[in-house]
Design a protein around this motif. Structure first.
Motif, PDB file in Angstrom:
ATOM      1  N   ALA A   1       0.843  -1.195   0.000  1.00  0.00           N
ATOM      2  CA  ALA A   1       0.000   0.000   0.000  1.00  0.00           C
ATOM      3  C   ALA A   1       0.876   1.242   0.000  1.00  0.00           C
ATOM      4  CB  ALA A   1      -0.919   0.010   1.220  1.00  0.00           C
ATOM      5  N   THR A   2       0.387   2.294  -0.632  1.00  0.00           N
ATOM      6  CA  THR A   2       1.053   3.591  -0.575  1.00  0.00           C
ATOM      7  C   THR A   2       0.273   4.491   0.377  1.00  0.00           C
ATOM      8  OG1 THR A   2      -0.212   4.464  -2.460  1.00  0.00           O
ATOM      9  CG2 THR A   2       1.879   3.350  -2.939  1.00  0.00           C
ATOM     10  N   LEU A   3       0.996   5.344   1.088  1.00  0.00           N
ATOM     11  CA  LEU A   3       0.384   6.203   2.101  1.00  0.00           C
ATOM     12  C   LEU A   3       0.588   7.665   1.740  1.00  0.00           C
ATOM     13  CD1 LEU A   3      -0.836   6.856   4.926  1.00  0.00           C
ATOM     14  CD2 LEU A   3       1.482   6.598   5.849  1.00  0.00           C
ATOM     15  N   ARG A   4      -0.502   8.430   1.835  1.00  0.00           N
ATOM     16  CA  ARG A   4      -0.431   9.886   1.678  1.00  0.00           C
ATOM     17  C   ARG A   4      -1.209  10.531   2.811  1.00  0.00           C
ATOM     18  NH1 ARG A   4      -3.248  11.924  -3.084  1.00  0.00           N
ATOM     19  NH2 ARG A   4      -4.607  10.121  -2.740  1.00  0.00           N
ATOM     20  N   TRP A   5      -0.652  11.587   3.377  1.00  0.00           N
ATOM     21  CA  TRP A   5      -1.390  12.399   4.339  1.00  0.00           C
ATOM     22  C   TRP A   5      -2.014  13.565   3.590  1.00  0.00           C
ATOM     23  CZ3 TRP A   5      -2.761  11.948   9.367  1.00  0.00           C
ATOM     24  CH2 TRP A   5      -2.161  10.924  10.115  1.00  0.00           C
ATOM     25  N   LEU A   6      -3.323  13.721   3.710  1.00  0.00           N
ATOM     26  CA  LEU A   6      -4.047  14.843   3.115  1.00  0.00           C
ATOM     27  C   LEU A   6      -4.324  15.832   4.231  1.00  0.00           C
ATOM     28  CD1 LEU A   6      -6.547  12.743   0.946  1.00  0.00           C
ATOM     29  CD2 LEU A   6      -4.241  13.520   0.352  1.00  0.00           C
ATOM     30  N   GLY A   7      -3.409  16.775   4.423  1.00  0.00           N
ATOM     31  CA  GLY A   7      -3.488  17.629   5.594  1.00  0.00           C
ATOM     32  C   GLY A   7      -3.131  16.814   6.825  1.00  0.00           C
ATOM     33  N   SER A   8      -3.685  17.195   7.965  1.00  0.00           N
ATOM     34  CA  SER A   8      -3.399  16.461   9.200  1.00  0.00           C
ATOM     35  C   SER A   8      -4.598  15.654   9.676  1.00  0.00           C
ATOM     36  CB  SER A   8      -2.980  17.437  10.308  1.00  0.00           C
ATOM     37  OG  SER A   8      -4.040  18.339  10.603  1.00  0.00           O
ATOM     38  N   SER A   9      -5.671  15.622   8.882  1.00  0.00           N
ATOM     39  CA  SER A   9      -6.888  14.943   9.329  1.00  0.00           C
ATOM     40  C   SER A   9      -7.267  13.735   8.487  1.00  0.00           C
ATOM     41  CB  SER A   9      -8.073  15.929   9.353  1.00  0.00           C
ATOM     42  OG  SER A   9      -7.871  16.931  10.327  1.00  0.00           O
ATOM     43  N   VAL A  10      -6.542  13.472   7.400  1.00  0.00           N
ATOM     44  CA  VAL A  10      -6.871  12.319   6.555  1.00  0.00           C
ATOM     45  C   VAL A  10      -5.585  11.619   6.135  1.00  0.00           C
ATOM     46  CG1 VAL A  10      -7.968  11.489   4.447  1.00  0.00           C
ATOM     47  CG2 VAL A  10      -8.952  13.441   5.669  1.00  0.00           C
ATOM     48  N   ALA A  11      -5.498  10.331   6.434  1.00  0.00           N
ATOM     49  CA  ALA A  11      -4.414   9.484   5.934  1.00  0.00           C
ATOM     50  C   ALA A  11      -5.021   8.539   4.907  1.00  0.00           C
ATOM     51  CB  ALA A  11      -3.764   8.704   7.068  1.00  0.00           C
ATOM     52  N   ALA A  12      -4.477   8.541   3.689  1.00  0.00           N
ATOM     53  CA  ALA A  12      -5.050   7.766   2.589  1.00  0.00           C
ATOM     54  C   ALA A  12      -4.098   6.643   2.193  1.00  0.00           C
ATOM     55  CB  ALA A  12      -5.328   8.668   1.390  1.00  0.00           C
ATOM     56  N   LEU A  13      -4.597   5.421   2.251  1.00  0.00           N
ATOM     57  CA  LEU A  13      -3.848   4.245   1.821  1.00  0.00           C
ATOM     58  C   LEU A  13      -4.440   3.740   0.511  1.00  0.00           C
ATOM     59  CD1 LEU A  13      -3.714   2.392   5.247  1.00  0.00           C
ATOM     60  CD2 LEU A  13      -1.697   3.154   3.991  1.00  0.00           C
ATOM     61  N   SER A  14      -3.611   3.585  -0.506  1.00  0.00           N
ATOM     62  CA  SER A  14      -4.040   3.012  -1.780  1.00  0.00           C
ATOM     63  C   SER A  14      -3.342   1.667  -1.951  1.00  0.00           C
ATOM     64  CB  SER A  14      -3.687   3.939  -2.946  1.00  0.00           C
ATOM     65  OG  SER A  14      -4.428   5.140  -2.867  1.00  0.00           O
ATOM     66  N   ILE A  15      -4.127   0.633  -2.188  1.00  0.00           N
ATOM     67  CA  ILE A  15      -3.581  -0.714  -2.290  1.00  0.00           C
ATOM     68  C   ILE A  15      -3.013  -0.941  -3.690  1.00  0.00           C
ATOM     69  CG2 ILE A  15      -4.071  -3.168  -2.052  1.00  0.00           C
ATOM     70  CD1 ILE A  15      -4.295  -1.517   0.544  1.00  0.00           C
ATOM     71  N   VAL A  16      -1.776  -1.408  -3.742  1.00  0.00           N
ATOM     72  CA  VAL A  16      -1.112  -1.720  -5.004  1.00  0.00           C
ATOM     73  C   VAL A  16      -1.359  -3.194  -5.332  1.00  0.00           C
ATOM     74  CG1 VAL A  16       1.086  -1.773  -6.224  1.00  0.00           C
ATOM     75  CG2 VAL A  16       0.640   0.022  -4.520  1.00  0.00           C
ATOM     76  N   HIS A  17      -1.795  -3.477  -6.552  1.00  0.00           N
ATOM     77  CA  HIS A  17      -2.108  -4.841  -6.996  1.00  0.00           C
ATOM     78  C   HIS A  17      -3.070  -5.534  -6.030  1.00  0.00           C
ATOM     79  CE1 HIS A  17       0.988  -4.212  -9.922  1.00  0.00           C
ATOM     80  NE2 HIS A  17       1.962  -4.207  -9.028  1.00  0.00           N
ATOM     81  N   PRO A  18      -4.287  -5.011  -5.907  1.00  0.00           N
ATOM     82  CA  PRO A  18      -5.247  -5.607  -4.965  1.00  0.00           C
ATOM     83  C   PRO A  18      -5.563  -7.056  -5.316  1.00  0.00           C
ATOM     84  CG  PRO A  18      -6.329  -4.022  -6.417  1.00  0.00           C
ATOM     85  CD  PRO A  18      -4.869  -3.871  -6.641  1.00  0.00           C
ATOM     86  N   ALA A  19      -5.856  -7.828  -4.277  1.00  0.00           N
ATOM     87  CA  ALA A  19      -6.177  -9.244  -4.447  1.00  0.00           C
ATOM     88  C   ALA A  19      -7.657  -9.409  -4.745  1.00  0.00           C
ATOM     89  CB  ALA A  19      -5.802 -10.011  -3.177  1.00  0.00           C
ATOM     90  N   ALA A  20      -7.992 -10.471  -5.496  1.00  0.00           N
ATOM     91  CA  ALA A  20      -9.400 -10.784  -5.759  1.00  0.00           C
ATOM     92  C   ALA A  20     -10.104 -11.031  -4.421  1.00  0.00           C
ATOM     93  CB  ALA A  20      -9.495 -12.016  -6.650  1.00  0.00           C
ATOM     94  N   PRO A  21     -11.349 -10.583  -4.289  1.00  0.00           N
ATOM     95  CA  PRO A  21     -12.284 -10.105  -5.319  1.00  0.00           C
ATOM     96  C   PRO A  21     -12.206  -8.606  -5.601  1.00  0.00           C
ATOM     97  CG  PRO A  21     -13.435 -10.262  -3.238  1.00  0.00           C
ATOM     98  CD  PRO A  21     -12.031 -10.720  -2.979  1.00  0.00           C
ATOM     99  N   TYR A  22     -11.089  -7.961  -5.223  1.00  0.00           N
ATOM    100  CA  TYR A  22     -10.985  -6.516  -5.381  1.00  0.00           C
ATOM    101  C   TYR A  22     -10.255  -6.160  -6.675  1.00  0.00           C
ATOM    102  CZ  TYR A  22     -11.722  -7.198  -0.385  1.00  0.00           C
ATOM    103  OH  TYR A  22     -12.203  -7.624   0.827  1.00  0.00           O
ATOM    104  N   ARG A  23     -10.766  -5.146  -7.349  1.00  0.00           N
ATOM    105  CA  ARG A  23     -10.064  -4.569  -8.495  1.00  0.00           C
ATOM    106  C   ARG A  23      -9.298  -3.319  -8.070  1.00  0.00           C
ATOM    107  NH1 ARG A  23     -10.946  -5.220 -13.887  1.00  0.00           N
ATOM    108  NH2 ARG A  23     -12.973  -6.205 -13.523  1.00  0.00           N
ATOM    109  N   GLY A  24      -9.805  -2.649  -7.055  1.00  0.00           N
ATOM    110  CA  GLY A  24      -9.155  -1.474  -6.497  1.00  0.00           C
ATOM    111  C   GLY A  24      -9.576  -1.319  -5.049  1.00  0.00           C
ATOM    112  N   ALA A  25      -8.699  -0.761  -4.230  1.00  0.00           N
ATOM    113  CA  ALA A  25      -9.016  -0.629  -2.805  1.00  0.00           C
ATOM    114  C   ALA A  25      -8.308   0.582  -2.223  1.00  0.00           C
ATOM    115  CB  ALA A  25      -8.617  -1.899  -2.047  1.00  0.00           C
ATOM    116  N   ASP A  26      -9.067   1.400  -1.530  1.00  0.00           N
ATOM    117  CA  ASP A  26      -8.523   2.555  -0.821  1.00  0.00           C
ATOM    118  C   ASP A  26      -9.047   2.531   0.611  1.00  0.00           C
ATOM    119  OD1 ASP A  26      -7.092   4.105  -2.957  1.00  0.00           O
ATOM    120  OD2 ASP A  26      -9.094   4.062  -3.851  1.00  0.00           O
ATOM    121  N   VAL A  27      -8.172   2.872   1.533  1.00  0.00           N
ATOM    122  CA  VAL A  27      -8.535   2.950   2.944  1.00  0.00           C
ATOM    123  C   VAL A  27      -8.207   4.354   3.427  1.00  0.00           C
ATOM    124  CG1 VAL A  27      -8.203   2.000   5.248  1.00  0.00           C
ATOM    125  CG2 VAL A  27      -8.010   0.498   3.249  1.00  0.00           C
ATOM    126  N   LEU A  28      -9.207   5.047   3.946  1.00  0.00           N
ATOM    127  CA  LEU A  28      -9.013   6.397   4.470  1.00  0.00           C
ATOM    128  C   LEU A  28      -9.186   6.381   5.982  1.00  0.00           C
ATOM    129  CD1 LEU A  28     -11.180   8.430   1.913  1.00  0.00           C
ATOM    130  CD2 LEU A  28      -8.736   7.932   1.783  1.00  0.00           C
TER     131      LEU A  28
END
Length: 226
Positions: free
Chosen positions: A52-79
């Motif tokens: 997963a890659t991590l980005r902080w959007l300001g100081s109130s949101v941390a965004a995780l984007s999953i690289v090469h998500p596993a089935a049954p997922y095509r894309g996955a983000d965790v905020l």
């Protein structure tokens, strides 16, 4: 009578100093809290994908984007959406309106759901713009913890099974505020509160999310004899 105008600049400087000090303190508080929640999530994130890659959007949101998500997922983000602790007055108003730290999972599935549904705790806080206008009220349900949530669907959703998944998510987290299924991306969105971070890790939460994803993306049952 003393000339009060002489005190105005000093008062303004003092207020500005208080705001800046609070902002710095609140920012550090949020980052520490966010890092604790992110640490708790590490246990279960491999269920979504290997990295997963991590980005902080300001100081109130941390965004995780999953690289090469596993089935049954095509894309996955965790905020990890945190309370605005860096803005004192806004923080107080937000808490009064029910805002708390919340984990938001936005998932795109390999197979899109065949139905739409929106299960919502009316006392929970959610970002604006959620839900579909094509859904109709389908009554209320009582979760295993006694909280009542509202259900809307398109007339095709397996409400009983979704209610069971809601309860599973409740047991694996600090509470659920929203569960949305959509035929357009994101196909699945879950808003869950972090539990006591000193307890068990997040593997149970992501296991429950996977069961939910498999339920909503299951192919239609074949008629007998085919």
């Amino acid at each position: 009578m003393p000339d009060l105008s002489a005190f105005v600049p000093a008062l303004a400087i003092a207020l500005l100093a208080i705001v800046l000090i609070w902002f710095a303190f609140g920012t550090q508080l949020n980052i520490r809290r966010g890092n604790r929640v992110l640490g708790w999530l590490q246990d279960g994130l491999p269920a979504l994908g290997p990295r997963a890659t991590l980005r902080w959007l300001g100081s109130s949101v941390a965004a995780l984007s999953i690289v090469h998500p596993a089935a049954p997922y095509r894309g996955a983000d965790v905020l990890v959406v945190l309370e605005p602790r860096d803005l004192g007055l806004l923080w107080a108003l937000a808490r009064r309106r029910g805002r708390r730290d919340v984990i938001i999972l936005r998932l795109n599935l390999v197979r899109a759901p065949r139905f739409g549904a929106d299960l919502v705790d009316p006392h929970g806080w959610s970002p604006g713009g959620m839900g579909s206008s094509d859904l109709t009220e389908a009554g209320k349900r009582t979760a295993s913890n006694g909280r009542v949530y509202r259900v809307r669907d398109d007339g095709r959703a397996p409400i009983t099974e979704l209610a069971e998944q809601w309860d599973a998510l409740e047991r694996a987290s600090g509470g659920v505020w929203r569960l949305t299924v959509s035929q357009t991306v994101p196909h699945l969105e879950v808003h869950a509160l972090p539990p006591d971070l000193r307890g068990s890790g997040s593997a149970r939460l992501f296991s429950a999310v996977r069961e939910l994803a498999e339920l909503v993306s299951a192919p239609p049952a074949q008629p007998p004899g085919r």
